[in-house]
Motif scaffolding. Structure first.
Motif, mmCIF file in Angstrom:
data_model
loop_
_atom_site.group_PDB
_atom_site.id
_atom_site.type_symbol
_atom_site.label_atom_id
_atom_site.label_comp_id
_atom_site.label_asym_id
_atom_site.label_seq_id
_atom_site.Cartn_x
_atom_site.Cartn_y
_atom_site.Cartn_z
ATOM 1 N N CYS A 76 0.829 -1.220 0.000
ATOM 2 C CA CYS A 76 0.000 0.000 0.000
ATOM 3 C C CYS A 76 0.856 1.259 0.000
ATOM 4 O O CYS A 76 0.558 2.230 -0.691
ATOM 5 N N GLU A 77 1.943 1.245 0.790
ATOM 6 C CA GLU A 77 2.779 2.451 0.843
ATOM 7 C C GLU A 77 3.464 2.698 -0.498
ATOM 8 O O GLU A 77 3.598 3.835 -0.938
ATOM 9 N N GLU A 78 3.892 1.611 -1.154
ATOM 10 C CA GLU A 78 4.565 1.797 -2.447
ATOM 11 C C GLU A 78 3.575 2.105 -3.567
ATOM 12 O O GLU A 78 3.854 2.900 -4.456
ATOM 13 N N ALA A 79 2.424 1.455 -3.527
ATOM 14 C CA ALA A 79 1.460 1.635 -4.627
ATOM 15 C C ALA A 79 0.861 3.045 -4.615
ATOM 16 O O ALA A 79 0.693 3.665 -5.653
ATOM 17 N N PHE A 80 0.549 3.554 -3.397
ATOM 18 C CA PHE A 80 -0.175 4.828 -3.319
ATOM 19 C C PHE A 80 0.748 5.922 -2.785
ATOM 20 O O PHE A 80 0.463 6.566 -1.788
ATOM 21 N N THR A 103 1.335 7.641 -14.482
ATOM 22 C CA THR A 103 0.904 7.733 -15.880
ATOM 23 C C THR A 103 -0.243 8.732 -16.047
ATOM 24 O O THR A 103 -0.873 8.803 -17.097
ATOM 25 N N ALA A 104 -0.514 9.495 -14.988
ATOM 26 C CA ALA A 104 -1.496 10.582 -15.044
ATOM 27 C C ALA A 104 -2.913 10.121 -15.387
ATOM 28 O O ALA A 104 -3.684 10.838 -16.014
ATOM 29 N N ALA A 105 -3.231 8.865 -15.018
ATOM 30 C CA ALA A 105 -4.610 8.384 -15.163
ATOM 31 C C ALA A 105 -4.927 7.452 -13.999
ATOM 32 O O ALA A 105 -4.027 6.905 -13.358
ATOM 33 N N PHE A 106 -6.218 7.264 -13.740
ATOM 34 C CA PHE A 106 -6.601 6.534 -12.519
ATOM 35 C C PHE A 106 -6.234 5.057 -12.568
ATOM 36 O O PHE A 106 -6.228 4.382 -11.538
ATOM 37 N N LYS A 107 -5.893 4.527 -13.761
ATOM 38 C CA LYS A 107 -5.540 3.113 -13.843
ATOM 39 C C LYS A 107 -4.297 2.786 -13.010
ATOM 40 O O LYS A 107 -4.045 1.631 -12.694
ATOM 41 N N ASP A 108 -3.535 3.819 -12.633
ATOM 42 C CA ASP A 108 -2.372 3.607 -11.762
ATOM 43 C C ASP A 108 -2.767 2.935 -10.440
ATOM 44 O O ASP A 108 -2.003 2.117 -9.921
ATOM 45 N N GLY A 110 -5.172 0.695 -9.664
ATOM 46 C CA GLY A 110 -5.356 -0.745 -9.800
ATOM 47 C C GLY A 110 -4.074 -1.440 -10.212
ATOM 48 O O GLY A 110 -3.714 -2.482 -9.654
ATOM 49 N N ALA A 111 -3.377 -0.865 -11.170
ATOM 50 C CA ALA A 111 -2.175 -1.522 -11.708
ATOM 51 C C ALA A 111 -1.083 -1.624 -10.643
ATOM 52 O O ALA A 111 -0.406 -2.646 -10.532
ATOM 53 N N ARG A 112 -0.911 -0.585 -9.839
ATOM 54 C CA ARG A 112 0.174 -0.591 -8.859
ATOM 55 C C ARG A 112 -0.106 -1.545 -7.692
ATOM 56 O O ARG A 112 0.791 -2.211 -7.190
ATOM 57 N N PHE A 113 -1.367 -1.625 -7.283
ATOM 58 C CA PHE A 113 -1.714 -2.572 -6.215
ATOM 59 C C PHE A 113 -1.553 -4.008 -6.732
ATOM 60 O O PHE A 113 -0.971 -4.871 -6.060
ATOM 61 N N MET A 114 -2.033 -4.248 -7.950
ATOM 62 C CA MET A 114 -1.898 -5.595 -8.528
ATOM 63 C C MET A 114 -0.420 -5.970 -8.687
ATOM 64 O O MET A 114 -0.030 -7.105 -8.390
ATOM 65 N N ALA A 142 -0.014 1.952 -17.582
ATOM 66 C CA ALA A 142 -0.090 1.843 -16.118
ATOM 67 C C ALA A 142 0.556 0.545 -15.650
ATOM 68 O O ALA A 142 1.276 0.526 -14.649
ATOM 69 N N ILE A 143 0.332 -0.555 -16.388
ATOM 70 C CA ILE A 143 0.937 -1.834 -16.028
ATOM 71 C C ILE A 143 2.460 -1.741 -16.173
ATOM 72 O O ILE A 143 3.208 -2.153 -15.283
ATOM 73 N N ALA A 144 2.917 -1.200 -17.294
ATOM 74 C CA ALA A 144 4.357 -1.108 -17.554
ATOM 75 C C ALA A 144 5.039 -0.328 -16.441
ATOM 76 O O ALA A 144 6.034 -0.778 -15.860
ATOM 77 N N SER A 145 4.503 0.828 -16.112
ATOM 78 C CA SER A 145 5.145 1.656 -15.099
ATOM 79 C C SER A 145 5.086 0.986 -13.726
ATOM 80 O O SER A 145 6.016 1.105 -12.928
ATOM 81 N N SER A 146 4.018 0.230 -13.447
ATOM 82 C CA SER A 146 3.880 -0.413 -12.133
ATOM 83 C C SER A 146 4.847 -1.565 -11.929
ATOM 84 O O SER A 146 5.271 -1.833 -10.818
#
Ligand SMILES: *Cc1c(COP(=O)(O)O)cnc(C)c1O
Length: 433
Positions: A76-80, A103-108, A110-114, A142-146
């Motif tokens: 959680c700390e890293e994702a958000f 990535t400046a969109a809300f998909k970050d 979900g992608a970062r937590f996953m 978002a997936i790539a950056s995560s």
């Protein structure tokens, strides 16, 4: 917590299996067997809580003992690690800005937590994960950056050549490292079919484990509930929430948070001319249609993948569903006009997706005088400069987060739209194991 399959409720899986398998071609979506109810102490403390704090309390209700508390904290700390901003525009309207991530969109979210969940799963065995993703634009970035730099995880993203914006293409192709972009000379549907067949055939060797990270993965849905607790916690209860909707994951997350006890008064499903759900709400008949291209292109979906989940949140009962959710749709001219009108009146710059949500909230407030609400802004307006700047007559500043990818060097593997070619590529790269 167990997750059941919407197409066959006898099939259940724990969190780990539900996430690693995502979905298989013949199966339905995973859904939590019950919506967890946080205790009343949580709701009392909500106004003081940050997003990672909320995530650390809600997340474990979904993961049970499958992710240790210390790992959940780290995920959680890293994702958000970027802000969520709730901004007041006037007495009745606030905007929840979800576009301050990498990535400046809300998909970050979900992608970062996953990605955090996958990193933990892959740390528990010695098999390399190869995560396949088909993208029509924003999801892949978002997936790539995560996943960038994740140990023992390779990300392979298939995208349709010439059919994503240049900013989106840069987000997929310039990172390098463990991220490979495959440029398919075909459509998004071709990309999706290639990924599905690779997963079904389990091509690639035994030392690697193929996984998918598609948009209906439950590990992308769960974290999208977190910011609704944050928004209501900070805005106060009794608010209408208007969500710009395409595949309907984001609004499903809002509905789940509501059913968990959060004080939302009503939901608005705001769409562009891909009006399948607003039409369903009006008529009671769900009639998927081919998607139509619009300026709010991340919402160009004619057959929303999460519709069955959303319906399920309301017990598959049309009158409950339509009593809780209002639907409104808007065409491109109306969206453009609204961006100009809001800028002129308040100085606030909307992107086309946020504009759809703002229009949806206005329509609701028009019919329900005295209510107040929050609309969700899902992308930074700088991602849609070409649409926004001519309307408002000034330049939109590009946020630091996405400036870097504008100058990176593009690297991609070109491929024909053929499942055999993808199988050959995976075999070549990972062998038979
Ligand atoms: C994906 C996306 C949407 C639609 O979200 P769903 O969960 O698919 O309904 C809206 N806005 C932007 C910017 C998106 O990228």
């Amino acid at each position: 917590m167990l997750y059941y399959n919407l197409k066959n409720e006898k099939v259940t899986a724990g969190f780990t299996d539900a996430v690693e398998n995502g979905i298989s071609p013949d199966m339905g979506l995973f859904m939590p067997e019950r919506i967890p109810q946080p205790d009343s102490g949580f709701f009392r403390r909500l106004p003081q809580m940050s997003l990672p704090e909320i995530a650390m309390e809600i997340g474990p209700l979904y993961t049970g003992d499958e992710i240790p508390m210390s790992v959940m904290r780290q995920i959680c700390e890293e994702a958000f690690n970027f802000p969520v901003i709730l901004r007041r525009l006037d007495d009745h309207r606030q905007v929840l800005e979800l576009f301050h991530g990498p990535t400046a969109a809300f998909k970050d979210f979900g992608a970062r937590f996953m990605a955090g969940c996958f990193r933990y799963f892959s740390s528990r065995d010695d098999r390399r994960r190869v995560v396949l993703v088909a993208t029509s634009g924003d999801t892949g970035g978002a997936i790539a950056s995560s996943f960038l730099g994740a140990e023992a995880i390779d990300i392979i993203i298939l995208y349709p050549s010439g059919k994503v914006s240049s900013l989106q293409e840069n987000q997929l192709t310039t990172l390098g490292g463990n991220i490979t972009a495959i440029e398919v000379e075909g459509t998004f549907d071709n990309c999706q079919a290639m990924v599905k067949s690779a997963l079904a055939a389990r091509v690639a060797g035994a030392k690697v484990k193929l996984a998918s990270a598609n948009s209906i993965n439950i590990a992308r849905l769960i974290p999208q509930t977190f910011y609704y607790y944050f928004a209501i916690g900070h805005a106060g209860g009794g608010k209408v929430i208007s969500v710009p909707s395409g595949n309907f994951g984001n609004i499903t997350a809002a509905a789940i948070a509501w059913r968990s006890g959060l004080d939302i008064s009503s939901l608005v499903a705001a769409t562009n001319v891909n009006r399948t759900v607003p039409d369903y709400l009006r008529t009671g008949t769900f009639r998927p249609a081919p998607s139509v291209a619009t300026i709010a292109n991340a919402m160009d979906v004619g057959n929303p993948g999460n519709f069955d989940r959303l319906r399920r949140v309301f017990d598959n009962d049309y009158s409950r569903f339509s009593g809780a959710v209002s639907g409104y749709w808007f065409d491109d001219d109306t969206i453009r006009e609204h961006i100009g009108e809001v800028y002129g009146r308040t100085g606030y710059i909307l992107d086309p997706h946020g504009a759809v949500a703002s229009l949806g909230l206005d329509a609701f407030l028009e019919h329900n005088r005295g209510s107040s609400g929050i609309f969700v802004a899902t992308a930074h307006p700088a991602k849609f400069k070409g649409i926004v700047e001519p309307v408002i007559g000034r330049e939109v500043e590009v946020p630091e987060s996405i400036r870097g990818v504008l100058t990176g060097r593009k690297q991609s593997v070109k491929m024909k739209p053929s499942s055999a070619e993808l199988a050959g590529y995976l075999y070549e790269r990972y062998g038979r194991g």
